[in-house]
Design an enzyme around this catalytic site. Structure first.
Site, mmCIF file in Angstrom:
data_model
loop_
_atom_site.group_PDB
_atom_site.id
_atom_site.type_symbol
_atom_site.label_atom_id
_atom_site.label_comp_id
_atom_site.label_asym_id
_atom_site.label_seq_id
_atom_site.Cartn_x
_atom_site.Cartn_y
_atom_site.Cartn_z
ATOM 1 N N LYS A 184 0.815 -1.216 0.000
ATOM 2 C CA LYS A 184 0.000 0.000 0.000
ATOM 3 C C LYS A 184 0.851 1.270 0.000
ATOM 4 O O LYS A 184 0.635 2.175 -0.826
ATOM 5 C CB LYS A 184 -0.907 -0.032 1.235
ATOM 6 C CG LYS A 184 -1.572 1.274 1.584
ATOM 7 C CD LYS A 184 -2.463 1.095 2.794
ATOM 8 C CE LYS A 184 -1.678 0.751 4.033
ATOM 9 N NZ LYS A 184 -0.862 1.878 4.532
ATOM 10 N N THR A 185 1.801 1.369 0.919
ATOM 11 C CA THR A 185 2.608 2.596 1.036
ATOM 12 C C THR A 185 3.408 2.841 -0.239
ATOM 13 O O THR A 185 3.580 3.977 -0.679
ATOM 14 C CB THR A 185 3.547 2.505 2.247
ATOM 15 O OG1 THR A 185 2.770 2.221 3.417
ATOM 16 C CG2 THR A 185 4.305 3.799 2.455
ATOM 17 N N ASP A 195 -4.439 8.017 3.269
ATOM 18 C CA ASP A 195 -4.023 6.663 3.614
ATOM 19 C C ASP A 195 -4.856 6.160 4.796
ATOM 20 O O ASP A 195 -5.340 6.959 5.611
ATOM 21 C CB ASP A 195 -2.532 6.685 3.979
ATOM 22 C CG ASP A 195 -1.936 5.289 4.057
ATOM 23 O OD1 ASP A 195 -2.562 4.345 3.537
ATOM 24 O OD2 ASP A 195 -0.848 5.135 4.642
ATOM 25 N N GLU A 196 -5.034 4.853 4.902
ATOM 26 C CA GLU A 196 -5.802 4.230 5.995
ATOM 27 C C GLU A 196 -7.200 4.853 6.095
ATOM 28 O O GLU A 196 -7.682 5.190 7.180
ATOM 29 C CB GLU A 196 -5.059 4.366 7.330
ATOM 30 C CG GLU A 196 -3.658 3.777 7.354
ATOM 31 C CD GLU A 196 -3.645 2.255 7.364
ATOM 32 O OE1 GLU A 196 -4.733 1.646 7.287
ATOM 33 O OE2 GLU A 196 -2.542 1.668 7.452
ATOM 34 N N GLN A 233 -9.688 -4.420 7.518
ATOM 35 C CA GLN A 233 -8.813 -4.104 8.648
ATOM 36 C C GLN A 233 -9.321 -2.897 9.434
ATOM 37 O O GLN A 233 -8.545 -2.224 10.120
ATOM 38 C CB GLN A 233 -7.388 -3.845 8.156
ATOM 39 C CG GLN A 233 -6.731 -5.064 7.525
ATOM 40 C CD GLN A 233 -5.282 -4.816 7.179
ATOM 41 O OE1 GLN A 233 -4.391 -4.782 8.030
ATOM 42 N NE2 GLN A 233 -5.017 -4.639 5.893
ATOM 43 N N ARG A 270 -0.774 -10.959 10.227
ATOM 44 C CA ARG A 270 0.536 -10.464 10.692
ATOM 45 C C ARG A 270 1.617 -11.508 10.435
ATOM 46 O O ARG A 270 2.805 -11.187 10.430
ATOM 47 C CB ARG A 270 0.523 -10.161 12.199
ATOM 48 C CG ARG A 270 -0.410 -9.059 12.701
ATOM 49 C CD ARG A 270 -0.366 -7.799 11.891
ATOM 50 N NE ARG A 270 -1.378 -7.837 10.835
ATOM 51 C CZ ARG A 270 -1.408 -6.996 9.816
ATOM 52 N NH1 ARG A 270 -0.486 -6.074 9.684
ATOM 53 N NH2 ARG A 270 -2.357 -7.087 8.894
#
Length: 660
Positions: free
Chosen positions: A29-30, A215-216, A246, A606
């Protein structure tokens, strides 16, 4: 650009119009956000006309560094990349006078806020035992995060305490303004108000940017959502990146509806799914996909592994939580004998803050380095320290620190002036404070009412000192906690029922720890022996997550704290109904279970190489074993659940991706 997969490439090269990038866990994503910024600049957008927003300074700094690396050092102009709150400070510095505040306004911290809250409560003549400043600040923050202003709070208040808080909220906000100050929540709320009341100002600010990236996005609350919409509605070049699967911060005001309903605000929005996961093996992702498909409302997508094969995740059952901790730590010890595995490669994830106690004990016994994230050590919590302070007074009569902590906790009519008198007399006579407390009835400086209160306290200490000389210790401590009315004290101090329950669970965990100690020590069990065990188990932790993770140590953390992180080896413990999903959600609506499922999904994703999930067949409740029920999520992950599966969009091809 050649290293981007097709979906990433499409997201990076979609340079106009509204865009929703559904970026699953571990899908880069980043990287997409920073490459897209670079691509916009390459195609002629001036860097300073790009605004990117995220939620933490760490994320903003990382994004800025990556963008700078792509753009090169020669370019002087940079895109504006910051947190929501930092952006709002800059906006208010320019325009806050329109709202009647001074240009140079102060931002109050928690201590400053408590002073204003205390004054507001005095103005409406509310006694401290009815509504404390901390209670008021909690309710005000909750209202502000939902966009509820002082004149609206009374209409949403339900309990008597909330109606009192609504009245105090008006005075609190007035006093803040009179002081030329704002609190942290005001930064968002006042920016939203500014844009609503002054459309010209909103248009001016929106005109500063040609592109906005968020973002997020699944973590936005109401004011943040409306600020983004206000800034983007003119040029409509809005790119939001996030993952509804999420969305786990509903308790903090975040609304998953913002990302689920993005197409309602922007009907012509393009939707791109980043589904190729570079983090986890296919075996782990199979379980993750199977689990999240059970959610009632979500965007249709499934993670596809870039790493095929891998070790099949394990589901382990243990007799009780002690055996769970022992065997998990034993397994970690075995894994650490392999030269390629370091302690920092391992994480133990849990749902509630009470769970890590037994794991901390076992890790210390095994002499393994660990760090507790997402909260303080179990033994550093206020309620735990309160109970332990009582036990230390019973076990060690010279412990003045513990005596001062609990002499009027919960309040029993021994005020600060009385304590000061007792302390002064003890110093003058050269005797321990405990002795002076016992002799308080002889002091003329102490009032009759205070002498009575001290007398009852001394009787309580003497009774339980005698009672806890020998086992059963757990039953005696439970009786002590009930006698002093500690649960009522938690209810009085903390207005949030979830907070009350969490802290009461910590008290219960102390009783469980004593019962466990008694079983191990058998006839040798003593109160000083238990306190010695506790002293060995206490561990200092650093506040900063990043510095904690830089240590070569096993990570213990809540599932909420684990979001955004990854570990080669993950142990997801306490997979039982009542823990995960938490018992609060079981009695609630489907949306509550959905959020718990997303939390479990975050935990599963994770893991990079190896995932172990465990549960205890029995768990201690107030010193006694109670049978547990396996988490429904275990059944769902293994394809044994008939839970309804619905998607937010008509396309339903995601199901086939989850089958094995």
């Amino acid at each position: 650009m050649s290293d981007l997969n097709p979906a990433q490439h499409e997201a990076v090269n979609t340079l106009s119009g509204p865009l929703l990038v559904l970026a699953g866990a571990g899908t880069g994503k980043t990287r997409v956000v920073t490459f897209r910024i670079a691509q916009l600049i390459k195609h002629g957008t001036r860097p300073e006309r790009i605004l990117a927003m995220t939620f933490t300074n760490k994320a903003a700094n990382e994004m800025q560094e990556r963008a700078a690396a792509l753009l090169g050092k020669r370019r002087k102009q940079r895109p504006e990349i910051s947190t929501f709150h930092s952006l709002c400070v800059r906006i208010l510095r320019r325009h806050i006078t329109l709202l009647g505040y001074p240009e140079k306004f102060a931002i109050y911290d928690r201590g400053d806020q408590e002073g204003v809250a205390r004054g507001a409560l005095r103005q409406i003549k509310v006694p401290g035992e009815t509504l404390r400043p901390g209670d008021l600040l909690y309710l005000i923050s909750r209202w502000k995060s939902s966009g509820v202003r002082p004149d609206q709070a009374a209409t949403v208040a339900e309990t008597d305490k909330e109606h009192l808080a609504a009245a105090a909220y008006r005075r609190y906000q007035r006093d803040l303004k009179l002081a030329g100050a704002v609190d942290f929540d005001d930064l968002l709320l006042l920016t939203e108000e500014l844009y609503r009341r002054f459309p010209k100002t909103r248009r001016e600010d929106a005109g500063r940017y040609d592109h906005i990236l968020v973002d997020e996005y699944q973590d936005t609350n109401g004011p943040q959502y409306r600020i983004v919409k206000s800034l983007a509605m003119g040029h409509r070049n809005l790119c939001v990146v996030g993952d509804d699967d999420q969305a786990i911060y509903g308790w903090r005001g975040a609304e998953v509806a913002h990302i689920l309903g993005f197409h309602k605000d922007w009907p012509d929005a393009k939707v791109i799914r980043l589904e190729e996961n570079y983090r986890s093996t296919s075996e782990i992702l199979t379980l993750a996909n199977q689990l999240i498909l059970c959610n009632q409302t979500r965007h249709d997508k499934a993670l596809r592994p870039a790493r095929h094969g891998g070790e099949r995740p394990r589901i382990l059952q243990f007799e009780d939580e002690e055996q769970e901790a022992q065997q998990v730590v034993a397994d970690i010890c075995t894994q650490l004998t392999r030269p390629e595995i370091e302690p920092r490669d391992v994480a133990i994830l849990f749902r509630t803050n009470e769970q890590p106690r037994s794991f901390e004990m076992e890790l210390r016994k095994a002499k393994l380095p660990y760090v507790l994230l997402g909260g303080m050590s179990f033994y550093d919590r206020k309620e735990v320290r309160d109970v332990l302070a009582y036990l230390k007074v019973l076990a060690f009569e010279m412990d003045e620190v513990s005596l001062l902590r609990i002499i009027n906790r919960p309040p029993r009519g021994i005020g600060q002036s009385t304590v000061a008198t007792l302390t002064e007399q003890a110093l003058q006579r050269g005797v321990p404070l405990g002795q002076m407390v016992s002799e308080a009835s002889t002091l003329a400086e102490v009032s009759d009412a205070a002498r009575e209160s001290i007398g009852r306290f001394v009787e309580l200490v003497e009774e339980f000192t005698a009672k806890l000389v020998q086992p059963p210790l757990a039953a005696g401590v439970k009786e002590l906690v009930e006698r002093i009315g500690y649960r009522e004290e938690l209810t009085r101090i903390y207005p949030n029922e979830q907070d009350q329950e969490s802290r009461w669970n910590s008290v219960e965990e102390v009783i469980n720890a004593i019962a466990s100690y008694e079983r191990r020590a058998k006839r040798k069990a003593t109160l000083p022996g238990f306190l010695a065990d506790v002293a060995l188990a206490e561990k200092d932790t650093e506040d900063d997550k990043e510095s904690q993770l830089s240590r070569n140590a096993i990570a213990l953390m809540t599932l909420h704290a684990a979001k955004g992180l990854e570990f080669p080896h993950v142990y997801l413990v306490g997979m039982e109904e009542g823990l995960l999903p938490h018992r609060r959600s079981i009695a609630g609506a489907d949306e509550a279970i959905d959020e718990e499922r997303r939390l479990c999904y975050v935990g599963v994703t994770r893991a990079q190489d190896r995932l172990t999930m465990s549960m205890a067949l029995t768990r201690m409740k107030w010193g006694r074993k109670k049978e547990t029920v396996p988490s429904r999520f275990l059944y769902e992950m293994t394809g044994q659940s008939d839970a309804p599966r619905a998607a937010a969009r008509p396309r339903k091809s995601g199901k086939r991706r989850a089958t094995r």
